[in-house]
Design an enzyme around this catalytic site. Structure first.
Site, PDB file in Angstrom:
ATOM      1  N   SER A 156      43.991  36.269  32.564  1.00 36.94           N
ATOM      2  CA  SER A 156      44.130  35.892  31.159  1.00 36.94           C
ATOM      3  C   SER A 156      44.921  34.591  31.034  1.00 36.94           C
ATOM      4  O   SER A 156      45.713  34.224  31.918  1.00 36.94           O
ATOM      5  CB  SER A 156      44.840  37.009  30.387  1.00 36.94           C
ATOM      6  OG  SER A 156      46.191  37.113  30.806  1.00 36.94           O
ATOM      7  N   GLU A 164      46.121  46.080  39.677  1.00 37.32           N
ATOM      8  CA  GLU A 164      46.511  47.480  39.883  1.00 37.32           C
ATOM      9  C   GLU A 164      45.529  48.444  39.242  1.00 37.32           C
ATOM     10  O   GLU A 164      45.561  49.645  39.523  1.00 37.32           O
ATOM     11  CB  GLU A 164      47.926  47.716  39.336  1.00 37.32           C
ATOM     12  CG  GLU A 164      48.091  47.551  37.834  1.00 37.32           C
ATOM     13  CD  GLU A 164      48.330  46.104  37.406  1.00 37.32           C
ATOM     14  OE1 GLU A 164      48.736  45.896  36.240  1.00 37.32           O
ATOM     15  OE2 GLU A 164      48.097  45.180  38.214  1.00 37.32           O
ATOM     16  N   CYS A 192      33.985  37.178  32.816  1.00 32.55           N
ATOM     17  CA  CYS A 192      34.647  35.965  32.314  1.00 32.55           C
ATOM     18  C   CYS A 192      33.750  35.241  31.317  1.00 32.55           C
ATOM     19  O   CYS A 192      34.245  34.592  30.386  1.00 32.55           O
ATOM     20  CB  CYS A 192      34.977  35.025  33.485  1.00 32.55           C
ATOM     21  SG  CYS A 192      35.970  35.781  34.775  1.00 32.55           S
TER      22      CYS A 192
END
Length: 268
Positions: A157, A107, A212
């Site tokens: 996560s 979002e 990442c």
């Protein structure tokens, strides 16, 4: 293949969207798109890769064959840090294998997903084969529990990966849930410290430090730590920070962080 050609000809549009909404600099955004394109190109040859197999006389008087079939509807839940690349790791393969895809982007930066959906429509993909679902945890939970969704692919996560894996598998779905990590760089005493310092700063500050594979911990084996700290400090002091799109044709080294919450976490 039509989608691949459209993406290649208009990737500059997508890069501008990534920079304006995520914050990463334009060259970084373009690199993300090119990594996603690699999977799109793999998918153009996928009919050959999903043919199945046939083994004659695998045992006495027994032939063995395998048939690969679509699952049906599959869900993709992608993270904020790679709003184009991570979805493109999943949906080209899923569609080429005959599935319908529901993509739930972060979002925090959903516009890339909408742009990709419009590109699919322009390429001629039938309506309903690629759907973008907006929302937060409520939308995610809908995918995880829906009896129509057969599998979930997730990058994000570690705590959310665990929640998604547990919830979706409890509802009988196939799941791949890729969590985060704390990445360490180990520096041995015989290392080229100038090269190490360049790589550490690039890994720590590229894409606003939100990749990442960002390096967040450097472990130096003595006696090189003080020299390395001096070199890294010097490079950090010369970083240009600003609008990822650049000013007067000059691109900064680092754009803004994704949210004020993330900025406060980093500065703390």
């Amino acid at each position: 293949f039509a989608f691949r050609e459209l993406l290649n000809s208009r990737k500059g549009e997508l890069a501008a969207i990534l920079t304006s909404e995520h914050g990463k600099v334009l060259s970084d955004a373009m690199g993300e798109i090119l990594r996603g394109q690699e999977v799109v190109e793999l998918a153009t040859g996928f009919p050959h890769l999903i043919k199945g197999a046939y083994s004659e006389n695998a045992s006495s008087g027994i032939d063995v064959y395998s048939t690969k079939q679509p699952l049906g509807v599959v869900g993709v839940i992608s993270p904020f840090n790679f709003p184009a690349m991570v979805p493109m790791w999943f949906f080209p393969i899923a569609i080429a294998a005959g599935n319908a895809v529901v993509l739930k982007p972060s979002e925090k930066d959903p516009s890339a997903a909408l742009w990709l959906a419009r590109l699919w429509a322009e390429a001629g993909l039938p309506a309903g084969v690629f759907t973008v679902l907006q929302g937060d945890k409520l939308a995610v939970d809908g995918l995880l529990t829906s009896p129509d969704v057969q599998s979930i692919s997730f990058v994000g996560s570690t705590p959310i990966a665990q929640y998604i894996y547990e919830t979706a598998s409890r509802h009988g779905k196939r799941v791949q849930a890729l969590g985060g990590a704390k990445n360490h760089m180990l520096v041995l005493p015989d290392a080229d410290l100038d090269l190490v310092a360049d790589q550490a700063v690039n890994a720590g500050y590229g894409a606003a430090g939100e990749r990442c594979m960002a390096i967040s911990v450097v472990l130096a084996v003595e006696p090189v730590a003080d020299d390395l700290i001096a070199k890294i400090t010097d490079r950090i002091g010369r970083l240009r920070i600003g609008n990822g799109a650049g000013v007067d044709g000059v691109e900064p080294d680092m754009g803004p962080l994704i949210t004020d919450v993330h900025r406060d976490k980093v500065s703390s």
